[in-house]
Write a protein that holds these residues in place. Structure first.
Motif, PDB file in Angstrom:
ATOM      1  N   VAL A 296      -7.400  -1.476  -1.724  1.00 31.04           N
ATOM      2  CA  VAL A 296      -7.076  -2.210  -0.494  1.00 31.04           C
ATOM      3  C   VAL A 296      -8.220  -2.114   0.511  1.00 31.04           C
ATOM      4  CG1 VAL A 296      -5.321  -2.504   1.297  1.00 31.04           C
ATOM      5  CG2 VAL A 296      -4.665  -1.655  -0.949  1.00 31.04           C
ATOM      6  N   MET A 377      -3.456  -8.721  -0.936  1.00 27.39           N
ATOM      7  CA  MET A 377      -4.736  -8.456  -0.278  1.00 27.39           C
ATOM      8  C   MET A 377      -5.362  -9.739   0.241  1.00 27.39           C
ATOM      9  SD  MET A 377      -6.482  -5.573  -2.732  1.00 27.39           S
ATOM     10  CE  MET A 377      -8.064  -5.881  -1.941  1.00 27.39           C
ATOM     11  N   TYR A 425      -1.021  -5.379   5.875  1.00 32.34           N
ATOM     12  CA  TYR A 425      -0.789  -5.050   4.472  1.00 32.34           C
ATOM     13  C   TYR A 425       0.580  -4.377   4.299  1.00 32.34           C
ATOM     14  CZ  TYR A 425      -1.795  -3.541  -0.289  1.00 32.34           C
ATOM     15  OH  TYR A 425      -1.750  -3.357  -1.651  1.00 32.34           O
TER      16      TYR A 425
END
Length: 471
Positions: A296, A377, A425
């Protein structure tokens, strides 16, 4: 000796905070060296670490200072080379000769190899700012060491145990320093100046001395710069030809964009993406293939890379103020607000360019790292980059004039973008891709548009300024 002392003080004058820290590191190394009798090998190791770390950074600052001093007109000063040599010997004496002599008098084990290693680190630091191919070679050695750490450890132990270690380190330090100084002391024509608004990611705008003058580049950098210049020239010629055939407002705006943002045409953008992709691919495959890390982070790095364009935009617009007077006279706007609006319409194209670059970098990182949730993402990076780009463009257009204030603004925007990315996220994971992306888009785009609208109103209210910025 006054000239030698002034030359010695150059790193302190130009990097006062870092210079003070490095001098404190030198004092700490001296104190640790004096405690060898009480603490033994531990104190000697701490002293070697402080001297090595300090020498590397100090000589890197010294190289940056010399880049601005070693210009053709500087060599007209009386005895410039001789006094530069004396100042350099003072630096070498402080960081390598005096600590080594003190270590020998105190009976510290491996004093000579340690002193030679410090001198080698100093030479590498000096080369980092002038002979970039040496810096690239050192970086390549670190890459190979990370690839095969066991073999690198065996070679290092064999070299340290060898009686030729000290002469080899000294010879290598002298060779690196001579190559670095040869590049600095070479008298040749000054590099052609470039637009302050060129993209700095792989362009020439980074390669500047502390006084703003362009520095000499290597053959590879000049070749890449020539390719970018060729794309800019072709884009300008095409825009000019299209405008002459059909002088519409849209084609006029394209022409202004080609003038203000020479390296942000479609060909240059594609070339920049390819070059960055090649570098990132090599780095990931060569260095990170053995390590496990959170994929990430790739999206956060992509946003950072995209936002790096806007601080340069703020600096470049201030540096170009005298040149923008010609653009004002050429456009002949009915009002000052029309001229300001033209600049805003031309520069806002950086927002979609930044979003495109961020998504491309994130996609490349997803492929290279085999990310577990690629769609999450991509959505997060794309949505956050839109709001962050609008905010960064707004604050750097109307932000503070001073470098310290601009630095604080840039830090605030960067930290805010990182916080929103990680929060987004988490939000996409908690609410799902559809609902989470909608909420995130509403929050980030709402904030970005609000900041951009306020900044646009303020920018249109301000009269055009064509005065050169204060140093």
């Amino acid at each position: 000796m006054k000239a030698v002392w002034q030359l010695w003080l150059q790193p302190c004058r130009q990097f006062i905070v870092v210079a003070v820290l490095m001098q404190l590191a030198w004092l700490g190394g001296a104190v640790a060296l004096g405690c060898v009798g009480a603490f033994g090998v531990a104190a000697a190791g701490a002293a070697a670490m402080l001297f090595g770390f300090g020498a590397w950074f100090w000589f890197t600052m010294l190289g940056l200072s010399l880049r601005g001093l070693c210009r053709p007109e500087g060599f007209l000063l009386p005895d410039f080379r001789h006094r530069l040599f004396l100042a350099g010997m003072l630096h070498v004496a402080q960081w390598a000769l005096l600590p080594t002599l003190a270590a020998l008098l105190l009976g510290v084990p491996h004093a000579m190899p340690g002193g030679a290693a410090v001198l080698l680190l100093a030479a590498v630091g000096l080369a980092a700012t002038s002979a970039r191919y040496i810096n690239l070679l050192v970086w390549g050695l670190f890459v190979l060491a990370g690839w095969q750490p066991g073999l690198a450890g065996q070679i290092t132990r064999a070299v340290v145990a060898s009686p030729w270690a000290v002469p080899l380190a000294l010879l290598l330090a002298v060779l690196i320093a001579s190559l670095s100084l040869r590049a600095m002391l070479r008298i040749e024509d000054r590099e052609t100046d470039s637009s302050p608004l060129e993209n700095a990611q792989l362009g020439r705008s980074r390669a500047r001395s502390l006084d703003g003058t362009p520095v000499r580049r290597g053959k590879l950098a000049r070749h890449i710069g020539a390719i970018f210049d060729g794309t800019s020239r072709r884009a300008m010629e095409q825009a000019l030809a299209h405008y002459r055939r059909k002088p519409t407002w849209r084609l006029r705006m394209v022409l202004v964009r080609r003038l203000l943002l020479p390296h942000d045409n479609p060909q240059a953008i594609a070339l920049r993406l390819l070059l960055v992709a090649a570098i990132v691919t090599f780095y990931v495959l060569a260095v990170m293939h053995r390590q496990r890390f959170n994929a990430v982070v790739v999206g956060a790095y992509a946003i950072l890379l995209g936002l790096s364009r806007f601080p340069q935009l703020g600096r470049g617009m201030r540096q170009m103020r005298p040149n923008l007077a010609d653009l004002y006279l050429t456009l002949a706007p009915p009002t000052r607000a029309d001229y300001q609006q033209t600049l805003l319409d031309a520069l806002v194209v950086l927002v979609p360019i930044t979003v495109l670059s961020t998504v491309a970098y994130t996609g490349l990182g997803i492929v290279l790292t085999h990310a577990a949730e690629p769609l999450r993402m991509l959505l997060d990076a794309a949505i956050v980059s839109v709001g962050a780009s609008l905010t960064a463009l707004a604050v750097h257009l109307i932000g503070p004039e001073g470098s310290f204030g601009r630095g604080l603004v840039d830090l605030g925007v960067t930290l805010g973008a990182m916080a929103v990315y990680w929060s987004g996220y988490w939000l996409l994971g908690a609410l799902g891709h559809a609902i989470g992306s909608g909420v995130l888009l509403l929050l980030t785009l709402g904030f970005g548009l609000g900041v951009w609208t306020s900044a646009r109103r303020e920018y249109l209210r301000r009269p055009p300024c064509f005065d050169a910025p204060l140093a």
